[in-house]
Design an enzyme around this catalytic site. Structure first.
Site, PDB file in Angstrom:
ATOM      1  N   ASN A 183      27.702  -2.649  28.438  1.00  0.00           N
ATOM      2  CA  ASN A 183      27.987  -3.564  27.085  1.00  0.00           C
ATOM      3  C   ASN A 183      28.960  -4.572  27.558  1.00  0.00           C
ATOM      4  O   ASN A 183      30.182  -4.377  28.133  1.00  0.00           O
ATOM      5  CB  ASN A 183      28.633  -2.359  26.196  1.00  0.00           C
ATOM      6  CG  ASN A 183      29.344  -3.092  24.965  1.00  0.00           C
ATOM      7  OD1 ASN A 183      28.816  -4.020  24.641  1.00  0.00           O
ATOM      8  ND2 ASN A 183      30.012  -2.173  24.003  1.00  0.00           N
ATOM      9  N   LYS A 234      30.305  -6.612  25.554  1.00  0.00           N
ATOM     10  CA  LYS A 234      31.034  -6.963  24.647  1.00  0.00           C
ATOM     11  C   LYS A 234      31.116  -8.665  24.338  1.00  0.00           C
ATOM     12  O   LYS A 234      30.535  -9.321  24.424  1.00  0.00           O
ATOM     13  CB  LYS A 234      32.359  -6.444  24.679  1.00  0.00           C
ATOM     14  CG  LYS A 234      32.410  -4.917  25.048  1.00  0.00           C
ATOM     15  CD  LYS A 234      33.870  -4.297  25.076  1.00  0.00           C
ATOM     16  CE  LYS A 234      33.503  -2.893  25.496  1.00  0.00           C
ATOM     17  NZ  LYS A 234      34.819  -1.926  25.279  1.00  0.00           N
ATOM     18  N   HIS A 288      29.495   1.217  17.666  1.00  0.00           N
ATOM     19  CA  HIS A 288      30.489   1.320  18.696  1.00  0.00           C
ATOM     20  C   HIS A 288      31.886   1.468  18.127  1.00  0.00           C
ATOM     21  O   HIS A 288      32.163   0.800  16.883  1.00  0.00           O
ATOM     22  CB  HIS A 288      30.408   0.031  19.413  1.00  0.00           C
ATOM     23  CG  HIS A 288      31.317   0.058  20.628  1.00  0.00           C
ATOM     24  ND1 HIS A 288      32.584  -0.303  20.721  1.00  0.00           N
ATOM     25  CD2 HIS A 288      31.149   0.428  21.801  1.00  0.00           C
ATOM     26  CE1 HIS A 288      33.178  -0.069  21.927  1.00  0.00           C
ATOM     27  NE2 HIS A 288      32.230  -0.017  22.748  1.00  0.00           N
ATOM     28  N   GLU A 338      34.536  -0.231  18.342  1.00  0.00           N
ATOM     29  CA  GLU A 338      35.246  -1.254  18.056  1.00  0.00           C
ATOM     30  C   GLU A 338      34.737  -1.717  16.704  1.00  0.00           C
ATOM     31  O   GLU A 338      35.340  -2.507  15.978  1.00  0.00           O
ATOM     32  CB  GLU A 338      34.907  -2.483  19.151  1.00  0.00           C
ATOM     33  CG  GLU A 338      35.799  -2.087  20.324  1.00  0.00           C
ATOM     34  CD  GLU A 338      35.402  -2.473  21.710  1.00  0.00           C
ATOM     35  OE1 GLU A 338      34.437  -3.249  21.749  1.00  0.00           O
ATOM     36  OE2 GLU A 338      35.856  -1.823  22.826  1.00  0.00           O
ATOM     37  N   GLU A 357      31.604   8.470  23.231  1.00  0.00           N
ATOM     38  CA  GLU A 357      32.612   7.582  23.572  1.00  0.00           C
ATOM     39  C   GLU A 357      34.030   7.882  23.072  1.00  0.00           C
ATOM     40  O   GLU A 357      34.255   7.683  21.724  1.00  0.00           O
ATOM     41  CB  GLU A 357      32.105   5.965  23.138  1.00  0.00           C
ATOM     42  CG  GLU A 357      30.791   5.563  23.900  1.00  0.00           C
ATOM     43  CD  GLU A 357      31.083   4.086  24.100  1.00  0.00           C
ATOM     44  OE1 GLU A 357      31.057   3.857  25.329  1.00  0.00           O
ATOM     45  OE2 GLU A 357      31.212   3.291  23.297  1.00  0.00           O
ATOM     46  N   GLY A 378      38.228   1.343  27.458  1.00  0.00           N
ATOM     47  CA  GLY A 378      39.023   0.374  28.121  1.00  0.00           C
ATOM     48  C   GLY A 378      40.442   0.731  28.417  1.00  0.00           C
ATOM     49  O   GLY A 378      41.471  -0.316  28.678  1.00  0.00           O
ATOM     50  N   SER A 415      35.718   4.189  30.072  1.00  0.00           N
ATOM     51  CA  SER A 415      36.138   3.901  31.393  1.00  0.00           C
ATOM     52  C   SER A 415      35.463   4.601  32.637  1.00  0.00           C
ATOM     53  O   SER A 415      35.893   5.040  33.712  1.00  0.00           O
ATOM     54  CB  SER A 415      37.866   4.581  31.625  1.00  0.00           C
ATOM     55  OG  SER A 415      38.550   3.678  30.601  1.00  0.00           O
TER      56      SER A 415
END
Ligand code: PEP
Length: 252
Positions: A10, A12, A96, A98, A168, A174, A214
Site C-alpha cells: 500500500n 498510500k 483502511h 487511515e 491491521e 507505521g 510494520s
C-alpha cells in the site's frame, strides 16, 4: 485446502509519477519468478494508469487504495468501480484505518464500498483492526467482530477468492511495533472462526487473511510461518524496492 499467499503493498499518498514507475517496474521484476504466491500493489490514483502500463504482462496485481460503490454521478472526490476496471485494477483496499480514523469512514460506509467492489468483480481487501486504547482495555476481539460483521452485512461469498481480509492493529501501523507472530495467529484464527459463522465452512477456510502493521524484511518470515497468516499488507516497506523484494520472497 490451500490459500495462495498474498503480499500487498500500500503506497498510500506517496510517489510522484517517476518514482511510481520506477517502483512498479522494480516490483514487477522482483515478482517475476514467484509462481507460488500473489503480489499486489496499490499506488496513488494519480499513478494508476502509468503503473498499469508497466505491469502489463507482469505477475503483479494492480489495486486501488479505495473505491466508491456507485458507477458514476455526484460523488465528488470518489472513483467508481468501472473507472478502476478500465485502468486494469482488479482489487481495492477498503476500510483502511487511515480512512476510518482520519476521514471518519463508518462501518456502514465501508460496507457500501465492499458491496460495490464485489458487484463489479473487484476484490476488496477489507481492513479491520483495534486501536491501542481498545487493545489496552481488552476490547480487541469485540472491535474486530463488530468491524467484520458490519463491513460484510448482506455480503454473500460464493468464491473465497472474491474477498480478502486484512488484520491491521492500528497501534502497529507505521509505528515500528508489530504484533508478535503468535499473537497475530491467535487473532487470525479468531477472525477465521467468525468467518465460519458467517459463511459456509469451506468458503471461510479458504478466504485469505493478511496481517498488516510494520511488516519488514526482518519479521515477514516469522509472520508467514503462522498457520492462519496468509499474507501481509505492507505500507512503508513497500516503498523501498529492496525491502519489498525481500518481503515478497518470504520463507515461511
Ligand atoms: C498499511 O499501510 O496498511 C501499513 C500496515 O503500514 P506500515 O506497514 O507502514 O505499518
Amino acid at each position: 485446502m490451500t490459500r495462495t499467499p498474498l503480499i500487498a503493498g500500500n503506497w498510500k499518498m506517496n510517489t510522484n509519477l517517476a518514482e511510481a514507475e520506477q517502483l512498479a517496474a522494480a516490483t514487477a521484476r522482483a515478482a517475476a519468478d514467484l509462481l507460488d504466491r500473489d503480489v499486489m500493489i496499490a499506488p496513488p490514483f494519480t499513478a494508476i494508469a502509468q503503473v498499469a502500463d508497466l505491469l502489463h504482462d507482469s505477475r503483479v496485481i494492480l489495486a486501488a487504495q479505495n473505491i466508491c460503490w456507485a458507477e458514476k454521478g455526484a460523488f465528488t472526490g470518489e472513483i467508481s468501480p468501472p473507472m478502476l476496471k478500465e485502468l486494469g485494477v482488479s482489487m481495492a483496499i477498503v476500510g483502511h484505518s487511515e480512512r476510518r480514523h482520519i476521514f471518519g469512514e463508518s462501518d456502514a460506509l465501508i460496507n457500501r464500498r465492499v458491496t460495490g467492489a464485489m458487484e463489479h468483480q473487484l476484490v476488496p481487501v477489507l481492513c479491520i483492526g483495534e486501536t491501542l486504547d481498545e487493545r489496552e482495555s481488552e476490547r480487541t476481539k469485540a472491535v474486530l467482530e463488530k468491524q467484520l460483521r458490519a463491513g460484510l452485512v448482506e455480503i454473500t461469498v460464493n468464491d473465497p477468492a472474491a474477498l480478502v481480509l486484512a488484520y491491521e492493529p492500528v497501534w502497529a501501523i507505521g509505528t515500528g511495533k508489530t504484533a508478535a507472530p503468535a499473537e497475530a495467529q491467535e487473532i487470525h484464527a479468531f477472525i477465521r472462526k467468525l468467518l465460519a459463522a458467517m459463511f459456509e465452512k469451506d468458503i471461510a477456510s479458504q478466504i485469505r487473511i493478511l496481517y498488516g502493521g510494520s511488516v519488514v524484511p526482518d519479521n515477514i518470515d516469522a509472520l508467514m510461518g503462522q498457520e492462519d497468516v496468509d499474507g501481509a499488507l505492507v505500507g512503508g516497506a513497500a516503498l523501498k524496492a529492496e525491502s519489498f523484494e525481500r518481503i515478497i520472497h518470504f520463507n515461511g
